[in-house]
Design a protein around this motif. Structure first.
Motif, PDB file in Angstrom:
ATOM      1  N   ALA A  85      45.561  37.633  34.380  1.00  0.00           N
ATOM      2  CA  ALA A  85      45.488  38.907  33.671  1.00  0.00           C
ATOM      3  C   ALA A  85      45.193  40.020  34.671  1.00  0.00           C
ATOM      4  O   ALA A  85      44.556  39.780  35.699  1.00  0.00           O
ATOM      5  N   PHE A  86      45.685  41.219  34.384  1.00  0.00           N
ATOM      6  CA  PHE A  86      45.325  42.377  35.199  1.00  0.00           C
ATOM      7  C   PHE A  86      45.502  43.652  34.401  1.00  0.00           C
ATOM      8  O   PHE A  86      46.216  43.688  33.403  1.00  0.00           O
ATOM      9  N   GLN A  87      44.803  44.692  34.852  1.00  0.00           N
ATOM     10  CA  GLN A  87      44.929  46.021  34.256  1.00  0.00           C
ATOM     11  C   GLN A  87      45.717  46.891  35.216  1.00  0.00           C
ATOM     12  O   GLN A  87      45.305  47.113  36.352  1.00  0.00           O
ATOM     13  N   ASP A  88      46.845  47.360  34.749  1.00  0.00           N
ATOM     14  CA  ASP A  88      47.728  48.200  35.554  1.00  0.00           C
ATOM     15  C   ASP A  88      47.318  49.656  35.377  1.00  0.00           C
ATOM     16  O   ASP A  88      47.811  50.355  34.488  1.00  0.00           O
ATOM     17  N   LEU A  89      46.425  50.116  36.216  1.00  0.00           N
ATOM     18  CA  LEU A  89      45.871  51.459  36.071  1.00  0.00           C
ATOM     19  C   LEU A  89      46.863  52.565  36.402  1.00  0.00           C
ATOM     20  O   LEU A  89      46.791  53.653  35.835  1.00  0.00           O
ATOM     21  N   ASP A  90      47.786  52.314  37.316  1.00  0.00           N
ATOM     22  CA  ASP A  90      48.717  53.370  37.729  1.00  0.00           C
ATOM     23  C   ASP A  90      50.068  53.310  37.018  1.00  0.00           C
ATOM     24  O   ASP A  90      50.948  54.121  37.285  1.00  0.00           O
ATOM     25  N   GLY A  91      50.259  52.350  36.135  1.00  0.00           N
ATOM     26  CA  GLY A  91      51.460  52.305  35.313  1.00  0.00           C
ATOM     27  C   GLY A  91      52.726  51.842  36.003  1.00  0.00           C
ATOM     28  O   GLY A  91      53.816  52.046  35.482  1.00  0.00           O
ATOM     29  N   ASP A  92      52.606  51.160  37.146  1.00  0.00           N
ATOM     30  CA  ASP A  92      53.818  50.708  37.838  1.00  0.00           C
ATOM     31  C   ASP A  92      54.264  49.299  37.430  1.00  0.00           C
ATOM     32  O   ASP A  92      55.264  48.804  37.927  1.00  0.00           O
ATOM     33  N   GLY A  93      53.528  48.660  36.526  1.00  0.00           N
ATOM     34  CA  GLY A  93      53.928  47.338  36.020  1.00  0.00           C
ATOM     35  C   GLY A  93      53.607  46.189  36.948  1.00  0.00           C
ATOM     36  O   GLY A  93      54.025  45.068  36.691  1.00  0.00           O
ATOM     37  N   LEU A 100      46.771  43.125  53.102  1.00  0.00           N
ATOM     38  CA  LEU A 100      46.296  41.746  53.280  1.00  0.00           C
ATOM     39  C   LEU A 100      46.414  40.916  51.993  1.00  0.00           C
ATOM     40  O   LEU A 100      46.074  39.747  51.983  1.00  0.00           O
ATOM     41  N   GLY A 101      46.862  41.555  50.901  1.00  0.00           N
ATOM     42  CA  GLY A 101      47.059  40.837  49.647  1.00  0.00           C
ATOM     43  C   GLY A 101      45.904  40.899  48.669  1.00  0.00           C
ATOM     44  O   GLY A 101      45.958  40.274  47.614  1.00  0.00           O
ATOM     45  N   LEU A 102      44.855  41.639  48.977  1.00  0.00           N
ATOM     46  CA  LEU A 102      43.729  41.764  48.049  1.00  0.00           C
ATOM     47  C   LEU A 102      44.102  42.698  46.898  1.00  0.00           C
ATOM     48  O   LEU A 102      44.663  43.774  47.132  1.00  0.00           O
ATOM     49  N   PRO A 103      43.792  42.303  45.664  1.00  0.00           N
ATOM     50  CA  PRO A 103      44.120  43.158  44.512  1.00  0.00           C
ATOM     51  C   PRO A 103      43.354  44.477  44.543  1.00  0.00           C
ATOM     52  O   PRO A 103      42.161  44.503  44.846  1.00  0.00           O
ATOM     53  N   LEU A 104      44.048  45.559  44.224  1.00  0.00           N
ATOM     54  CA  LEU A 104      43.446  46.886  44.141  1.00  0.00           C
ATOM     55  C   LEU A 104      43.114  47.279  42.699  1.00  0.00           C
ATOM     56  O   LEU A 104      42.445  48.290  42.478  1.00  0.00           O
ATOM     57  N   GLU A 105      43.602  46.521  41.733  1.00  0.00           N
ATOM     58  CA  GLU A 105      43.354  46.808  40.324  1.00  0.00           C
ATOM     59  C   GLU A 105      42.580  45.624  39.732  1.00  0.00           C
ATOM     60  O   GLU A 105      42.587  44.529  40.287  1.00  0.00           O
ATOM     61  N   PRO A 106      41.903  45.855  38.591  1.00  0.00           N
ATOM     62  CA  PRO A 106      41.132  44.776  37.974  1.00  0.00           C
ATOM     63  C   PRO A 106      42.035  43.593  37.609  1.00  0.00           C
ATOM     64  O   PRO A 106      43.147  43.776  37.104  1.00  0.00           O
ATOM     65  N   TYR A 107      41.534  42.372  37.851  1.00  0.00           N
ATOM     66  CA  TYR A 107      42.319  41.168  37.596  1.00  0.00           C
ATOM     67  C   TYR A 107      41.394  40.026  37.186  1.00  0.00           C
ATOM     68  O   TYR A 107      40.170  40.096  37.367  1.00  0.00           O
ATOM     69  N   ALA A 108      41.981  38.960  36.653  1.00  0.00           N
ATOM     70  CA  ALA A 108      41.216  37.764  36.277  1.00  0.00           C
ATOM     71  C   ALA A 108      42.148  36.569  36.215  1.00  0.00           C
ATOM     72  O   ALA A 108      43.358  36.714  36.008  1.00  0.00           O
ATOM     73  N   PHE A 109      41.558  35.397  36.387  1.00  0.00           N
ATOM     74  CA  PHE A 109      42.241  34.125  36.180  1.00  0.00           C
ATOM     75  C   PHE A 109      41.378  33.259  35.281  1.00  0.00           C
ATOM     76  O   PHE A 109      40.152  33.431  35.237  1.00  0.00           O
ATOM     77  N   SER A 110      41.988  32.334  34.587  1.00  0.00           N
ATOM     78  CA  SER A 110      41.245  31.398  33.762  1.00  0.00           C
ATOM     79  C   SER A 110      40.422  30.467  34.642  1.00  0.00           C
ATOM     80  O   SER A 110      40.658  30.354  35.847  1.00  0.00           O
TER      81      SER A 110
END
Length: 146
Positions: A85-93, A100-110
């Motif tokens: 799951a993630f929240q797309d704050l900037d609306g780019d989908g 380096l591949g670190l997420p910049l938006e909120p995310y989660a995994f089960s």
């Protein structure tokens, strides 16, 4: 008349087989907590065999309207999945990342996938059986907001 009886029996077997096939689908209810103010969309996806974008195709999205969002994924075939799951704050989908591949938006995994380490399908995996299950994930950030 004998042929008509055999045809009727075949139709009954076919109908029973179709009903059994439909009964094998499950429902996965997903509750996403930790949605940040500021809107955007929240995406959830079931992943099979890995946590790459290609493995996480089936899911849903909705406009972020509060700190919690509920999704119902229907007609899920029994099997082993992980949830991303993630929240797309900037609306780019997409889930934005650093070079380096670190997420910049909120995310989660089960499960334990992605908590304190690189996401791992085996740690995030769960079994889906009929009639289904409920999963709760909490969005977090790898880095503070920019």
């Amino acid at each position: 008349m004998r042929g008509a009886g055999a045809l009727g029996a075949s139709a009954l077997l076919l109908a029973a087989g179709l009903a059994a096939g439909a009964a094998r689908a499950a429902t996965v209810e997903v509750e996403v907590d930790g949605i940040e103010p500021g809107g955007g969309r929240v995406f959830v996806a079931l992943c099979q065999g890995g946590l790459s974008e290609a493995a996480c195709r089936d899911g849903d999205s909705a406009r972020a309207t509060g700190s919690r969002q509920r999704f119902v994924l229907q007609d899920v075939s029994p099997g082993t999945y992980a949830l991303a799951a993630f929240q797309d704050l900037d609306g780019d989908g997409r889930l934005d990342r650093t070079p380096l591949g670190l997420p910049l938006e909120p995310y989660a995994f089960s499960g334990e996938g992605g908590r304190g380490a690189r996401p791992d399908f085996a740690r995030a995996a769960f079994a889906v059986r009929e009639p289904g299950l409920a999963i709760r994930v909490r969005l977090s950030r790898a880095l503070p907001p920019r």
